[in-house]
Design a protein around this motif. Structure first.
Motif, short mmCIF file in Angstrom:
data_model
loop_
_atom_site.label_atom_id
_atom_site.label_comp_id
_atom_site.label_asym_id
_atom_site.label_seq_id
_atom_site.Cartn_x
_atom_site.Cartn_y
_atom_site.Cartn_z
N VAL A 298 0.89 -1.28 -0.12
CA VAL A 298 0.02 -0.11 0.17
C VAL A 298 0.93 1.21 0.14
O VAL A 298 1.84 1.28 0.72
CB VAL A 298 -0.99 0.09 1.22
CG1 VAL A 298 -1.74 1.15 1.32
CG2 VAL A 298 -1.99 -1.32 1.19
N THR A 299 0.48 2.16 -0.83
CA THR A 299 1.20 3.50 -0.77
C THR A 299 -0.03 4.46 -0.36
O THR A 299 -0.85 4.91 -1.31
CB THR A 299 1.62 3.87 -2.30
OG1 THR A 299 2.44 2.94 -2.44
CG2 THR A 299 2.46 5.30 -2.25
N PRO A 300 0.00 4.99 0.78
CA PRO A 300 -0.93 6.05 1.23
C PRO A 300 -0.55 7.22 0.89
O PRO A 300 0.61 7.58 0.29
CB PRO A 300 -1.01 6.09 2.85
CG PRO A 300 0.58 5.44 3.22
CD PRO A 300 0.87 4.52 1.92
N LYS A 301 -1.41 8.40 0.79
CA LYS A 301 -1.33 9.70 0.45
C LYS A 301 -0.81 9.86 -1.00
O LYS A 301 -0.04 10.79 -1.38
CB LYS A 301 -0.29 10.45 1.33
CG LYS A 301 -0.87 10.40 2.75
CD LYS A 301 0.05 11.45 3.60
CE LYS A 301 1.51 10.86 3.93
NZ LYS A 301 2.20 11.36 5.10
N ALA A 302 -1.07 8.98 -1.90
CA ALA A 302 -0.85 8.84 -3.27
C ALA A 302 -1.86 10.05 -4.00
O ALA A 302 -2.76 10.70 -3.33
CB ALA A 302 -0.94 7.62 -3.62
N SER A 303 -1.54 10.53 -5.16
CA SER A 303 -2.10 11.42 -6.03
C SER A 303 -3.52 10.88 -6.24
O SER A 303 -4.52 11.69 -6.42
CB SER A 303 -1.49 11.94 -7.15
OG SER A 303 -1.11 11.05 -8.17
N ARG A 304 -3.61 9.60 -6.50
CA ARG A 304 -4.97 9.09 -6.79
C ARG A 304 -5.45 7.69 -6.24
O ARG A 304 -4.38 7.22 -5.99
CB ARG A 304 -5.31 9.23 -8.41
CG ARG A 304 -4.41 8.57 -9.12
CD ARG A 304 -4.33 8.76 -10.70
NE ARG A 304 -3.23 8.26 -11.51
CZ ARG A 304 -3.89 7.40 -12.36
NH1 ARG A 304 -5.03 7.47 -12.88
NH2 ARG A 304 -2.75 6.75 -13.10
N ASN A 305 -6.44 7.40 -6.18
CA ASN A 305 -6.71 6.01 -6.03
C ASN A 305 -6.28 4.79 -7.28
O ASN A 305 -7.09 5.25 -8.20
CB ASN A 305 -8.19 5.59 -5.49
CG ASN A 305 -8.19 6.49 -4.16
OD1 ASN A 305 -7.54 6.43 -3.35
ND2 ASN A 305 -9.47 6.98 -3.90
N LEU A 306 -5.68 3.88 -7.11
CA LEU A 306 -5.50 2.89 -8.10
C LEU A 306 -4.82 1.66 -7.76
O LEU A 306 -4.36 1.45 -6.62
CB LEU A 306 -4.07 3.71 -8.69
CG LEU A 306 -3.50 2.93 -10.04
CD1 LEU A 306 -4.68 3.04 -11.37
CD2 LEU A 306 -2.39 3.75 -10.41
N VAL A 307 -5.21 0.59 -8.33
CA VAL A 307 -4.96 -0.80 -7.79
C VAL A 307 -3.80 -1.15 -9.17
O VAL A 307 -4.50 -1.14 -10.50
CB VAL A 307 -5.90 -1.88 -7.79
CG1 VAL A 307 -5.59 -3.16 -7.76
CG2 VAL A 307 -7.06 -1.54 -6.75
N VAL B 152 -3.65 4.97 -2.30
CA VAL B 152 -4.77 5.57 -1.90
C VAL B 152 -4.50 6.86 -1.54
O VAL B 152 -3.43 7.18 -1.14
CB VAL B 152 -5.44 4.68 -0.50
CG1 VAL B 152 -6.23 3.35 -1.01
CG2 VAL B 152 -4.35 4.62 0.35
N THR B 153 -5.31 7.70 -1.50
CA THR B 153 -5.29 9.24 -1.42
C THR B 153 -5.41 9.75 0.17
O THR B 153 -4.92 10.46 0.47
CB THR B 153 -6.17 10.26 -2.06
OG1 THR B 153 -7.56 9.62 -1.78
CG2 THR B 153 -6.06 9.99 -3.65
N ASN C 1 -6.59 1.54 5.49
CA ASN C 1 -7.22 0.14 5.28
C ASN C 1 -8.54 0.12 4.77
O ASN C 1 -8.78 -0.74 3.81
CB ASN C 1 -7.10 -0.61 6.49
CG ASN C 1 -5.72 -0.81 7.10
OD1 ASN C 1 -4.86 -0.68 6.44
ND2 ASN C 1 -5.56 -1.11 8.35
N ALA C 2 -9.61 0.93 5.18
CA ALA C 2 -10.86 0.92 4.69
C ALA C 2 -10.88 1.21 3.27
O ALA C 2 -11.58 0.52 2.29
CB ALA C 2 -11.62 1.79 5.42
N ALA C 3 -9.92 2.21 2.73
CA ALA C 3 -9.86 2.65 1.33
C ALA C 3 -9.15 1.54 0.48
O ALA C 3 -9.79 1.36 -0.66
CB ALA C 3 -9.11 3.92 1.05
N VAL C 4 -8.31 0.72 1.04
CA VAL C 4 -7.74 -0.04 0.28
C VAL C 4 -8.46 -1.34 0.03
O VAL C 4 -8.87 -1.93 -0.96
CB VAL C 4 -6.30 -0.80 0.96
CG1 VAL C 4 -5.97 -2.06 0.50
CG2 VAL C 4 -5.40 0.22 0.96
N GLN C 5 -9.41 -1.64 1.35
CA GLN C 5 -10.33 -2.80 1.18
C GLN C 5 -11.53 -2.50 -0.02
O GLN C 5 -11.73 -3.16 -0.86
CB GLN C 5 -11.02 -3.06 2.43
CG GLN C 5 -12.00 -3.92 2.57
CD GLN C 5 -12.68 -3.82 4.00
OE1 GLN C 5 -12.93 -2.95 4.60
NE2 GLN C 5 -13.24 -5.23 4.29
#
Length: 83
Positions: free
Chosen positions: A19-28, A39-40, A49-53
């Motif tokens: 996981v890379t938090p504080k990214a510029s956009r949400n992406l898998v 995740v942003t 964790n909730a955003a990743v899920q």
């Protein structure tokens, strides 16, 4: 188009992600060394964790309630299991 992970959506499958938090956009993204989830949100109070899920569930085509975080609550390397 995000990478298609529907082939992993079988019950009992464990999916390791980085996981890379504080990214510029949400992406898998599927990369040579595994699955990366960007995740942003900031990693506090379980928000990341909730955003990743949620993102991972969408990429897998399953309900987010079917994804369980089994390892890595506070780590960048997490393992989710499909229920």
């Amino acid at each position: 188009m995000p990478d298609d992970l529907t082939h992993l959506a079988t019950p009992g499958t464990e999916i390791a992600v980085r996981v890379t938090p504080k990214a510029s956009r949400n992406l898998v993204k599927v990369e040579a060394d595994g699955i990366r989830v960007y995740v942003t949100v900031v990693p506090e109070g379980g928000k990341a964790n909730a955003a990743v899920q949620k993102l991972l569930a969408k990429a897998l085509g399953v309900a987010k309630s079917r994804l369980v975080l089994v390892r890595g609550q506070t780590s960048r390397d997490k393992v989710f299991r499909v229920e």
